[in-house]
Motif scaffolding. Sequence first.
Motif, PDB file in Angstrom:
ATOM      1  N   HIS A  14      27.292  51.258   6.203  1.00 22.09           N
ATOM      2  CA  HIS A  14      27.595  50.136   5.323  1.00 22.09           C
ATOM      3  C   HIS A  14      26.589  50.104   4.169  1.00 22.09           C
ATOM      4  O   HIS A  14      25.382  49.978   4.411  1.00 22.09           O
ATOM      5  CB  HIS A  14      27.525  48.819   6.096  1.00 22.09           C
ATOM      6  N   PRO A  15      27.042  50.193   2.945  1.00 18.61           N
ATOM      7  CA  PRO A  15      26.102  50.280   1.821  1.00 18.61           C
ATOM      8  C   PRO A  15      25.256  49.028   1.625  1.00 18.61           C
ATOM      9  O   PRO A  15      24.122  49.121   1.162  1.00 18.61           O
ATOM     10  CB  PRO A  15      27.018  50.529   0.609  1.00 18.61           C
ATOM     11  N   PHE A  16      25.784  47.842   1.966  1.00 26.69           N
ATOM     12  CA  PHE A  16      24.999  46.626   1.761  1.00 26.69           C
ATOM     13  C   PHE A  16      23.775  46.632   2.664  1.00 26.69           C
ATOM     14  O   PHE A  16      22.652  46.364   2.219  1.00 26.69           O
ATOM     15  CB  PHE A  16      25.859  45.391   2.039  1.00 26.69           C
ATOM     16  N   GLU A  17      23.970  46.923   3.947  1.00 25.62           N
ATOM     17  CA  GLU A  17      22.845  46.931   4.872  1.00 25.62           C
ATOM     18  C   GLU A  17      21.886  48.084   4.575  1.00 25.62           C
ATOM     19  O   GLU A  17      20.669  47.943   4.734  1.00 25.62           O
ATOM     20  CB  GLU A  17      23.342  46.990   6.310  1.00 25.62           C
ATOM     21  N   ALA A  51      30.425  56.638   3.260  1.00 27.74           N
ATOM     22  CA  ALA A  51      30.043  55.235   3.294  1.00 27.74           C
ATOM     23  C   ALA A  51      31.295  54.377   3.168  1.00 27.74           C
ATOM     24  O   ALA A  51      32.285  54.780   2.568  1.00 27.74           O
ATOM     25  CB  ALA A  51      29.074  54.910   2.169  1.00 27.74           C
ATOM     26  N   VAL A  52      31.249  53.189   3.780  1.00 25.09           N
ATOM     27  CA  VAL A  52      32.341  52.236   3.659  1.00 25.09           C
ATOM     28  C   VAL A  52      32.158  51.515   2.319  1.00 25.09           C
ATOM     29  O   VAL A  52      31.048  51.063   2.005  1.00 25.09           O
ATOM     30  CB  VAL A  52      32.283  51.220   4.829  1.00 25.09           C
ATOM     31  N   PRO A  53      33.203  51.453   1.461  1.00 29.25           N
ATOM     32  CA  PRO A  53      34.627  51.701   1.720  1.00 29.25           C
ATOM     33  C   PRO A  53      35.186  52.936   1.043  1.00 29.25           C
ATOM     34  O   PRO A  53      36.174  52.831   0.298  1.00 29.25           O
ATOM     35  CB  PRO A  53      35.277  50.448   1.142  1.00 29.25           C
ATOM     36  N   GLY A  54      34.576  54.107   1.210  1.00 29.79           N
ATOM     37  CA  GLY A  54      35.257  55.303   0.772  1.00 29.79           C
ATOM     38  C   GLY A  54      34.526  56.173  -0.231  1.00 29.79           C
ATOM     39  O   GLY A  54      35.132  57.043  -0.846  1.00 29.79           O
TER      40      GLY A  54
END
Length: 319
Positions: A14-17, A51-54
């Motif tokens: 997850h890029p935010f975390e 990474a999410v989302p793609g």
Amino acid sequence: MLKNIAAVLLDNVHPFELGVVCEVFGIDRQADGLPGYDFALVAAESASVRAVPGFTISTPYGLDRLAQADLIAIPVGDDFHTRDFPPALLAALREAVGRGTRVLSVCVGAFVLGAAGLLDGRRCTTHWRYADALAERYPQARVEPGVLYVDEDPVFTSAGTSAGIDACLHLVRKLQGSEVANGIARRMVVPPHRDGGQAQYIERPVPEYQEGGVREVLAWMAQHLDQELSVEQLSARAYMSPRTFARRFRMETGTTPYRWLLAQRVLSAQRLLENTGETLEVVAARTGFANAAALRHQFVRSLNTTPNAYRRAFRGSSG
């Protein structure tokens, strides 16, 4: 020591975390008088990580980079609570902790530490939605659902996104002092300290009040840590009954007035120990503890070290 940091990337990260770890440790703030970190993203599988989302993240670093790290961070991935993890990564994590490296997980990154056996016999946490799954999958882990983060040095675990920030800043504060942690927090425009035992989420919004109220009392408490403060006194300032005040305080802060006050007193004592040569008796009096023995008891209970040892770590003197 906190100088060399590696963040491990697995597919579906997850890029935010991941950004939480990058923001605390990957930004050069030396121009602001803050320490710099040797920060690297480490691919645990292939050099190009989904990474999410793609989108993909590419890094030249593989698992051998972990051998240099003082801290290894594991951000959350989309399916970490169900998937298996590369044996080479798990072995590298065990070896790192064995030689004294600290590890920190954000959200369900805790499942990676569990798979490596690093949660066995230790207190830990994760996002509240996955706490039961963590306990079921790793029955020897002592899962504490609902708290923001858990310090079981050298293993640190945290809940969701903002709790990851809290855990990173807690680690910085523990190893580099409150001035460094506060400086990073100011740059990030986030609160510099939240006690790890606070609740992960609040059941419902706290209403606004015409006068007084919990928020105003919090500010007043922080300015009067050296005084005896009772729930009755605090509730009167908030224009509430003691029972209503205690309930609404917990709704807004995620903890009790006593625990909040105690955490702030310890935090204030840390700052005085770092930045002044005051005796322990004076530090105790200025931060609301009855005497040096009471300060020492709470310091050890909260930070697993004595005030004098803490001062030596940050000032190089016994005080």
